[in-house]
Write a protein that holds these residues in place. Sequence first.
Motif, PDB file in Angstrom:
ATOM      1  N   GLY A 149      13.148 -49.196  18.363  1.00  8.81           N
ATOM      2  CA  GLY A 149      11.890 -48.477  18.163  1.00  8.81           C
ATOM      3  C   GLY A 149      12.032 -46.993  18.396  1.00  8.81           C
ATOM      4  O   GLY A 149      11.515 -46.171  17.615  1.00  8.81           O
ATOM      5  N   ASN A 150      12.750 -46.609  19.467  1.00  6.47           N
ATOM      6  CA  ASN A 150      12.969 -45.189  19.741  1.00  6.47           C
ATOM      7  C   ASN A 150      13.752 -44.520  18.616  1.00  6.47           C
ATOM      8  O   ASN A 150      13.443 -43.400  18.200  1.00  6.47           O
ATOM      9  CB  ASN A 150      13.716 -45.019  21.069  1.00  6.47           C
ATOM     10  N   GLN A 151      14.769 -45.216  18.120  1.00  7.93           N
ATOM     11  CA  GLN A 151      15.563 -44.654  17.023  1.00  7.93           C
ATOM     12  C   GLN A 151      14.720 -44.483  15.760  1.00  7.93           C
ATOM     13  O   GLN A 151      14.842 -43.477  15.052  1.00  7.93           O
ATOM     14  CB  GLN A 151      16.759 -45.556  16.748  1.00  7.93           C
ATOM     15  N   LEU A 152      13.864 -45.469  15.493  1.00 11.36           N
ATOM     16  CA  LEU A 152      13.002 -45.383  14.309  1.00 11.36           C
ATOM     17  C   LEU A 152      12.029 -44.217  14.429  1.00 11.36           C
ATOM     18  O   LEU A 152      11.855 -43.435  13.478  1.00 11.36           O
ATOM     19  CB  LEU A 152      12.236 -46.692  14.118  1.00 11.36           C
ATOM     20  N   LEU A 153      11.395 -44.088  15.598  1.00  8.69           N
ATOM     21  CA  LEU A 153      10.427 -43.007  15.780  1.00  8.69           C
ATOM     22  C   LEU A 153      11.109 -41.644  15.680  1.00  8.69           C
ATOM     23  O   LEU A 153      10.565 -40.714  15.074  1.00  8.69           O
ATOM     24  CB  LEU A 153       9.721 -43.153  17.128  1.00  8.69           C
ATOM     25  N   THR A 154      12.296 -41.520  16.255  1.00  5.84           N
ATOM     26  CA  THR A 154      13.032 -40.252  16.163  1.00  5.84           C
ATOM     27  C   THR A 154      13.430 -39.962  14.723  1.00  5.84           C
ATOM     28  O   THR A 154      13.315 -38.821  14.248  1.00  5.84           O
ATOM     29  CB  THR A 154      14.269 -40.282  17.073  1.00  5.84           C
ATOM     30  N   PHE A 155      13.868 -40.989  14.002  1.00  4.91           N
ATOM     31  CA  PHE A 155      14.248 -40.834  12.597  1.00  4.91           C
ATOM     32  C   PHE A 155      13.057 -40.360  11.760  1.00  4.91           C
ATOM     33  O   PHE A 155      13.166 -39.405  10.972  1.00  4.91           O
ATOM     34  CB  PHE A 155      14.781 -42.161  12.056  1.00  4.91           C
ATOM     35  N   LEU A 156      11.901 -41.004  11.928  1.00  2.00           N
ATOM     36  CA  LEU A 156      10.718 -40.618  11.165  1.00  2.00           C
ATOM     37  C   LEU A 156      10.261 -39.205  11.535  1.00  2.00           C
ATOM     38  O   LEU A 156       9.874 -38.417  10.670  1.00  2.00           O
ATOM     39  CB  LEU A 156       9.585 -41.620  11.408  1.00  2.00           C
ATOM     40  N   SER A 157      10.322 -38.890  12.828  1.00  3.14           N
ATOM     41  CA  SER A 157       9.959 -37.539  13.273  1.00  3.14           C
ATOM     42  C   SER A 157      10.881 -36.501  12.656  1.00  3.14           C
ATOM     43  O   SER A 157      10.428 -35.451  12.169  1.00  3.14           O
ATOM     44  CB  SER A 157      10.029 -37.463  14.802  1.00  3.14           C
ATOM     45  N   ASN A 158      12.181 -36.782  12.647  1.00  3.66           N
ATOM     46  CA  ASN A 158      13.131 -35.844  12.055  1.00  3.66           C
ATOM     47  C   ASN A 158      12.888 -35.659  10.559  1.00  3.66           C
ATOM     48  O   ASN A 158      13.093 -34.571  10.010  1.00  3.66           O
ATOM     49  CB  ASN A 158      14.561 -36.324  12.291  1.00  3.66           C
ATOM     50  N   MET A 159      12.446 -36.720   9.892  1.00  2.00           N
ATOM     51  CA  MET A 159      12.157 -36.615   8.461  1.00  2.00           C
ATOM     52  C   MET A 159      11.068 -35.576   8.187  1.00  2.00           C
ATOM     53  O   MET A 159      11.168 -34.800   7.235  1.00  2.00           O
ATOM     54  CB  MET A 159      11.700 -37.970   7.916  1.00  2.00           C
ATOM     55  N   VAL A 160      10.019 -35.561   9.011  1.00  2.00           N
ATOM     56  CA  VAL A 160       8.895 -34.667   8.729  1.00  2.00           C
ATOM     57  C   VAL A 160       9.069 -33.288   9.356  1.00  2.00           C
ATOM     58  O   VAL A 160       8.421 -32.330   8.929  1.00  2.00           O
ATOM     59  CB  VAL A 160       7.548 -35.293   9.169  1.00  2.00           C
ATOM     60  N   THR A 161       9.946 -33.181  10.372  1.00  2.00           N
ATOM     61  CA  THR A 161      10.145 -31.876  11.021  1.00  2.00           C
ATOM     62  C   THR A 161      11.396 -31.163  10.539  1.00  2.00           C
ATOM     63  O   THR A 161      11.562 -29.971  10.787  1.00  2.00           O
ATOM     64  CB  THR A 161      10.258 -32.044  12.552  1.00  2.00           C
ATOM     65  N   ASP A 162      12.305 -31.892   9.901  1.00  2.00           N
ATOM     66  CA  ASP A 162      13.619 -31.388   9.493  1.00  2.00           C
ATOM     67  C   ASP A 162      14.449 -30.961  10.706  1.00  2.00           C
ATOM     68  O   ASP A 162      15.278 -30.047  10.616  1.00  2.00           O
ATOM     69  CB  ASP A 162      13.485 -30.234   8.497  1.00  2.00           C
ATOM     70  N   LEU A 163      14.244 -31.623  11.836  1.00  2.00           N
ATOM     71  CA  LEU A 163      15.092 -31.449  13.006  1.00  2.00           C
ATOM     72  C   LEU A 163      16.144 -32.559  13.001  1.00  2.00           C
ATOM     73  O   LEU A 163      16.044 -33.518  12.247  1.00  2.00           O
ATOM     74  CB  LEU A 163      14.265 -31.510  14.289  1.00  2.00           C
ATOM     75  N   ASN A 164      17.130 -32.452  13.887  1.00  2.00           N
ATOM     76  CA  ASN A 164      18.115 -33.529  14.026  1.00  2.00           C
ATOM     77  C   ASN A 164      18.199 -33.991  15.479  1.00  2.00           C
ATOM     78  O   ASN A 164      19.273 -34.150  16.055  1.00  2.00           O
ATOM     79  CB  ASN A 164      19.491 -33.121  13.491  1.00  2.00           C
ATOM     80  N   LEU A 165      17.031 -34.212  16.089  1.00  2.00           N
ATOM     81  CA  LEU A 165      16.963 -34.723  17.451  1.00  2.00           C
ATOM     82  C   LEU A 165      17.552 -36.127  17.524  1.00  2.00           C
ATOM     83  O   LEU A 165      17.529 -36.886  16.548  1.00  2.00           O
ATOM     84  CB  LEU A 165      15.510 -34.787  17.919  1.00  2.00           C
ATOM     85  N   THR A 166      18.039 -36.484  18.709  1.00  2.00           N
ATOM     86  CA  THR A 166      18.464 -37.869  18.944  1.00  2.00           C
ATOM     87  C   THR A 166      17.444 -38.637  19.779  1.00  2.00           C
ATOM     88  O   THR A 166      17.521 -39.863  19.856  1.00  2.00           O
ATOM     89  CB  THR A 166      19.821 -37.924  19.672  1.00  2.00           C
ATOM     90  N   ASP A 167      16.486 -37.939  20.405  1.00  2.00           N
ATOM     91  CA  ASP A 167      15.539 -38.617  21.302  1.00  2.00           C
ATOM     92  C   ASP A 167      14.216 -37.858  21.348  1.00  2.00           C
ATOM     93  O   ASP A 167      13.929 -37.132  22.293  1.00  2.00           O
ATOM     94  CB  ASP A 167      16.145 -38.728  22.701  1.00  2.00           C
ATOM     95  N   MET A 168      13.403 -38.052  20.317  1.00  2.00           N
ATOM     96  CA  MET A 168      12.092 -37.393  20.268  1.00  2.00           C
ATOM     97  C   MET A 168      11.157 -37.882  21.369  1.00  2.00           C
ATOM     98  O   MET A 168      10.340 -37.146  21.885  1.00  2.00           O
ATOM     99  CB  MET A 168      11.473 -37.626  18.892  1.00  2.00           C
ATOM    100  N   GLU A 169      11.288 -39.160  21.767  1.00  2.00           N
ATOM    101  CA  GLU A 169      10.361 -39.773  22.713  1.00  2.00           C
ATOM    102  C   GLU A 169      10.695 -39.482  24.171  1.00  2.00           C
ATOM    103  O   GLU A 169      10.014 -39.972  25.070  1.00  2.00           O
ATOM    104  CB  GLU A 169      10.332 -41.286  22.491  1.00  2.00           C
ATOM    105  N   THR A 170      11.721 -38.712  24.445  1.00  2.00           N
ATOM    106  CA  THR A 170      12.096 -38.436  25.826  1.00  2.00           C
ATOM    107  C   THR A 170      10.962 -37.791  26.622  1.00  2.00           C
ATOM    108  O   THR A 170      10.171 -37.011  26.080  1.00  2.00           O
ATOM    109  CB  THR A 170      13.329 -37.512  25.882  1.00  2.00           C
ATOM    110  N   CYS A 171      10.900 -38.122  27.903  1.00  2.00           N
ATOM    111  CA  CYS A 171       9.946 -37.438  28.797  1.00  2.00           C
ATOM    112  C   CYS A 171      10.348 -35.986  29.008  1.00  2.00           C
ATOM    113  O   CYS A 171       9.492 -35.101  29.007  1.00  2.00           O
ATOM    114  CB  CYS A 171       9.908 -38.163  30.145  1.00  2.00           C
TER     115      CYS A 171
END
Length: 241
Positions: free
Chosen positions: A144-166
């Motif tokens: 789930g974390n990987q999916l959310l980070t992947f989708l976030s990167n798609m719309v932001t054009d970033l290459n984060l590995t962990d968007m959901e991090t605290c």
Amino acid sequence: MVKFDTLSIVIPVYNEARTIHQILDLLRGLQLVNNISKEIILVDDCSTDNSADVIQAYAIRYPELRLRLLHHTVNQGKGAALHTGIREATGDYVIVQDADLEYDPEEYNLLFKPILRGFADVVYGSRFMGGNPHRILFFWHSIGNQLLTFLSNMVTDLNLTDMETCYKLFRRDLVQGLQLEEKRFGFEPEVTVKVARIPGVRIYEVGISYYGRTYAEGKKIGWRDGFRAIFCIFKYGLFKS
């Protein structure tokens, strides 16, 4: 070398009376590089236990800690607590810290490195890069974390590995300039999308440890929050808000 004086540490609190003193002990003993001072802002989101009493007693016992306790009279969610804490922050930089023990404050100094070297305005602490300890827990949570980070990167054009991090470290003026709306766990994708839109912003990521909790140990996020996060990614990523 970039210098700054104060770090504002924003801690959302909801029914954390059992462990809140442990995170405060860690913060009290924490030595930040370059003698950076700490401003600790706790936002009690209308806890139903005695979290506020525990925090107030701790503040009286350790007045040197610069601890500020803010209250919500109605439970609004983690995101709303972060909005309140960020709005009240006065430090040069702001970091989010959960009230549990999943993240190690000693690693703030790792996040500072690209800031102090003049490279970054925002730094994310990634649980999925580097060689730091990482508790082995739930397979589907990691997917789930990987999916959310992947989708976030798609719309932001970033290459984060962990968007959901605290652990998200922001230059205070940048994060206070955002119009944040999400009151629960949608904070993470919303703030990521809106930070990514800031002209010229420099975002870095460093590897951190992760000492995750099980639901029996008090973990609160659930599958409904995952669906809300997907909604937020597309709401804020595809439509300006």
